[in-house]
Design a protein around this motif. Structure first.
Motif, PDB file in Angstrom:
ATOM      1  N   TYR A   1       0.835  -1.205   0.000  1.00  0.00           N
ATOM      2  CA  TYR A   1       0.000   0.000   0.000  1.00  0.00           C
ATOM      3  C   TYR A   1       0.871   1.258   0.000  1.00  0.00           C
ATOM      4  O   TYR A   1       0.643   2.188  -0.778  1.00  0.00           O
TER       5      TYR A   1
ATOM      6  N   LEU B   1      -9.903   1.100   2.142  1.00  0.00           N
ATOM      7  CA  LEU B   1      -9.646   1.120   0.695  1.00  0.00           C
ATOM      8  C   LEU B   1     -10.938   1.355  -0.078  1.00  0.00           C
ATOM      9  O   LEU B   1     -10.965   2.149  -1.026  1.00  0.00           O
TER      10      LEU B   1
ATOM     11  N   GLN C   1      -9.442   3.252  -3.348  1.00  0.00           N
ATOM     12  CA  GLN C   1      -8.077   2.857  -3.710  1.00  0.00           C
ATOM     13  C   GLN C   1      -8.058   1.377  -4.071  1.00  0.00           C
ATOM     14  O   GLN C   1      -8.516   0.544  -3.302  1.00  0.00           O
ATOM     15  N   GLY C   2      -7.526   1.090  -5.240  1.00  0.00           N
ATOM     16  CA  GLY C   2      -7.466  -0.281  -5.712  1.00  0.00           C
ATOM     17  C   GLY C   2      -8.692  -0.686  -6.495  1.00  0.00           C
ATOM     18  O   GLY C   2      -8.881  -1.855  -6.828  1.00  0.00           O
TER      19      GLY C   2
ATOM     20  N   TYR D   1      -2.111   0.115  -4.885  1.00  0.00           N
ATOM     21  CA  TYR D   1      -3.373  -0.048  -4.173  1.00  0.00           C
ATOM     22  C   TYR D   1      -4.116  -1.318  -4.583  1.00  0.00           C
ATOM     23  O   TYR D   1      -4.760  -1.950  -3.750  1.00  0.00           O
ATOM     24  N   GLU D   2      -4.005  -1.686  -5.855  1.00  0.00           N
ATOM     25  CA  GLU D   2      -4.658  -2.923  -6.293  1.00  0.00           C
ATOM     26  C   GLU D   2      -4.011  -4.135  -5.630  1.00  0.00           C
ATOM     27  O   GLU D   2      -4.705  -5.062  -5.197  1.00  0.00           O
TER      28      GLU D   2
END
Length: 102
Positions: free
Chosen positions: A46, A76, A81-82, A51-52
């Protein structure tokens, strides 16, 4: 240098927040150690901006029942994020699951 400081802080927080080692015997201590290592790795991913990758790691731990990972996953989702966009409904669902599991 900053990443090292973040990892040291993460390790300190995880140790301080977790149960006393040995509460569940040797198996409990091993599960705690493995969970802590997984959370540190996910946090490092992170902090590197992946983020993924962090999402995938936290999701795997959350699905295995880790309340701390559930909280991180909720964050998240909340921030988007991600994923393509924030999902406040999913964020609240994971927070609820974390409260129930904790």
């Amino acid at each position: 240098m900053r990443t090292t400081n973040h990892l040291a802080l993460a390790m300190t927080l995880l140790l301080a927040a977790g149960p006393a080692l040995g509460d569940d015997g040797a198996d409990g201590a091993e599960r705690y150690r493995d969970g802590m290592i997984g959370r540190i790795e996910a946090y490092a991913v992170y902090k590197m901006g992946d983020y993924e990758g962090a999402f995938r790691r936290f999701l795997q731990m959350a699905l295995a029942g880790d309340p701390a990972a559930m909280e991180q996953l909720a964050t998240l989702y909340e921030r988007g994020q991600g994923m393509a966009a924030p999902d406040p409904v999913a964020a609240e669902a994971w927070r609820g699951r974390a409260r129930e599991a904790d």
